[in-house]
Design an enzyme around this catalytic site. Structure first.
Site, PDB file in Angstrom:
ATOM      1  N   CYS A   2      -8.226 -35.756  50.420  1.00 52.44           N
ATOM      2  CA  CYS A   2      -8.546 -34.359  50.174  1.00 52.44           C
ATOM      3  C   CYS A   2      -7.683 -33.462  51.052  1.00 52.44           C
ATOM      4  O   CYS A   2      -6.873 -33.931  51.853  1.00 52.44           O
ATOM      5  CB  CYS A   2     -10.020 -34.076  50.483  1.00 52.44           C
ATOM      6  SG  CYS A   2     -11.184 -35.168  49.640  1.00 52.44           S
ATOM      7  N   ASP A  96     -16.201 -43.759  49.563  1.00 55.31           N
ATOM      8  CA  ASP A  96     -16.109 -44.021  50.999  1.00 55.31           C
ATOM      9  C   ASP A  96     -16.617 -42.857  51.840  1.00 55.31           C
ATOM     10  O   ASP A  96     -17.280 -43.037  52.864  1.00 55.31           O
ATOM     11  CB  ASP A  96     -14.672 -44.373  51.393  1.00 55.31           C
ATOM     12  CG  ASP A  96     -13.679 -43.283  51.043  1.00 55.31           C
ATOM     13  OD1 ASP A  96     -13.855 -42.632  49.992  1.00 55.31           O
ATOM     14  OD2 ASP A  96     -12.717 -43.084  51.796  1.00 55.31           O
TER      15      ASP A  96
END
Length: 578
Positions: A2, A96
């Protein structure tokens, strides 16, 4: 993977958060969201790879007292999820990032010590005492920039994202030019702008709304472990590659034609049938061309190879976008090769690419290590640092104006700080060198470049040689198995030799490179572009460099004295100025 951003300690307008989001869209094209509270905000642009249907950010706990955003990959998240289940905590899905916030609630700040992967994490804890907490992974694979002012703190994954959240006008840090010429980049903790820092390897920052406190873990060199053998290293690398390649999306691997990337190609080829290797070449005939070795390595791994050619005519059009993608000046010419390679990988719809960065710093692969080990006088440290600079210190200081030299002499320049970082002795000289490169040179010059250039094309770069378990193994490996005066990266050659073809095993080492000497020859398109950029440089009008000294560099190169690396480096720095 991200891009994250946020603030703490004072309010920011919604439009500032939206501008920070928009400045980092390429690194998170799949979903954008932010959350705001009283004098705080967190935002995330998501590049969804692991379980896209879950793991939506920002994360929040059940009562809304803790919020978090995260950039990176946690490769032991399934083991963490099982541990959480043992404590009665259920984590939905297979993302995750979803384990991070409950893991923080279980272990507190020390939860990061149990994470295996690469990450930059921002967390707002509104429980007893409001705090913003930032963490960087042990090698700072994922970048995070921040600025602390009287109004609080703002942070972002990229300088452009941070600029949208800043309340003041950015000014060039007067020491940035000296840092750049000394390191070929801006070292960890520094940036191009006054007041803007970046998290260093393993750094933890806490802001309470008024002040910030930072902590970098102090580690001591572990004793050599005779159990660190080539067989164990081979098994370790195979295991790391396996758990780093569990996603369903196809995988790319950057294949230079050297040992490090060839080992990764073979390990990936043994695990998956959807692996493609990518190799970059440059128009013309160059001594640095490695295409033959890359083709041999791909054939040995049993995977297809895509060859990307950079053509001379397109170079001037590539420089500007590459500099913008870097976000922070980087003098290595092969940054351009990496930029184009990631662009082409993205065009083929890949989102994950394995790269071999870090192997040389972990296991002693550079010639400069052998040279330093062979030195018998007290000047080896200065010569070593000169090898890391764009040009030797005495040479780049001749470019400075008298006023700029005086400023540096009064305050202490970048080289003095580098000497301090290199200076603390380790049990042996090699580990002293490797620790310096691992914590300072590798994050600043290589990993930051990888992070920014890959994410500029929505590609997640994965670095098996930078995994914590590999770092731990490398630190415990006896020096004689890593590098000597006559052999470098020995244990990796012994472990990886059977995984690569004979042609790669017997070739001479060379770095992943860009033939800057050829493309910057007088009369070429790139030469014309560079001389135009440096004709009236802002570096001179701002008082950093002597215009006459810059002109001398260009004149010298024009008569075939090799100044290509310096010309390239000055061009990149000039284009990086705001």
């Amino acid at each position: 993977m991200c891009r994250i951003y946020g603030y703490f300690g004072s309010d920011r307008a919604v439009r500032a958060m939206e501008a920070a989001r928009d400045a980092q869209l390429s690194g998170g094209p799949d979903r954008q969201a932010h959350v705001r509270g009283e004098d705080w905000g967190l935002g995330c642009n998501r590049l969804a790879i692991q379980d896209p249907s879950h793991g939506r950010q920002p994360f929040a706990n059940a009562d809304g007292s803790v919020h978090a955003v995260f950039n990176g990959e946690i490769y032991n998240f399934r083991a963490i999820r099982r541990e959480l289940a043992g404590h009665g905590v259920h984590v939905e899905g297979d993302s995750d990032g979803s384990v991070l916030l409950p893991y923080y609630e279980l272990h507190g700040d020390r939860f990061v010590e149990r994470l295996e992967g690469m990450y930059a994490i921002a967390l707002v804890d509104l429980r007893s005492g409001r705090r913003l907490k930032l963490w960087s992974d042990p090698l700072a694979v994922k970048s995070l920039y921040y600025e602390v002012t009287a109004d609080g703190i703002a942070f972002a994954s990229e300088p452009g994202g941070l600029a949208a959240l800043r309340t003041g006008r950015p000014e060039v840090d007067p020491y940035a030019v000296d840092h750049y010429l000394n390191w070929q980049c801006l070292p960890p903790g520094r940036s191009l702008h006054t007041g803007v820092s970046s998290l260093r390897a393993g750094e933890h920052l806490v802001h309470d709304g008024r002040t910030a406190a930072t902590r970098v873990p102090r580690t001591t060199a572990p004793p050599p472990d005779a159990g660190c053998t080539p067989d164990r290293l081979g098994s370790l690398l195979a295991g790391e590659v396996e758990r780093m390649s569990l996603q369903s999306a196809p995988v790319a691997v950057q294949l230079s034609g050297g040992l490090d990337s060839a080992v990764l190609a073979t390990l990936l080829g043994r695990r998956r049938t959807d692996v493609t290797a990518f190799h970059v070449t440059h128009e013309g005939t160059h001594p640095s061309d490695e295409e033959t070795y890359a083709r041999d390595a791909a054939a040995h791994a049993g995977i297809p190879l895509e060859v990307v050619e950079i053509r001379e005519a397109e170079l001037p059009e590539l420089i500007g976008p590459m500099v913008a993608a870097l976000g922070s000046p980087n003098a290595t010419p092969h940054a351009l090769s990496a930029y184009v390679l990631f662009r082409e990988i993205a065009k083929r719809s890949f989102r994950v690419c394995f790269v071999g960065d870090g192997a040389d710093e972990q296991f002693g692969g550079y010639r400069r290590y052998s040279t330093a080990l062979a030195a018998t006088d007290d000047t080896w440290q200065e010569r070593y640092l000169d090898r890391l600079s764009l040009v030797p210190r005495a040479r780049y200081r001749r470019l400075y104006t008298p006023e700029y030299r005086a400023l540096l002499d009064d305050a202490g320049g970048s080289r003095e700080r580098a000497r301090e970082l290199l200076g603390p002795p380790a049990p042996a000289r090699l580990e002293q060198l490797l620790a310096f490169d691992r914590l300072h040179k590798l994050p600043g010059l290589n990993l930051r470049k990888l992070d920014h250039l890959s994410m500029a094309h929505s590609i997640e770069g994965r670095v098996p040689y930078c995994q914590p378990a590999v770092t731990d193994f490398a630190r415990r490996t006896p020096d004689a198995l890593k590098a000597t005066e006559t052999r470098r990266k020995g244990i990796l050659w012994d472990a990886g030799g059977p995984l690569v073809p004979q042609s790669v095993r017997t070739r001479q080492k060379q770095p992943f490179t860009f033939p800057v000497d050829a493309f910057l020859a007088p009369g070429t398109k790139l030469w014309e572009f560079a001389t135009d950029v440096l004709a009236g440089p802002r570096l001179s009008t701002a008082g950093f460099l002597s215009a006459a000294a810059v002109r001398e560099v260009l004149d010298a190169h024009a008569v075939r004295r090799d100044q290509a690396r310096l010309v390239w480096g000055l061009m990149i720095l000039e284009l990086s100025l705001p």
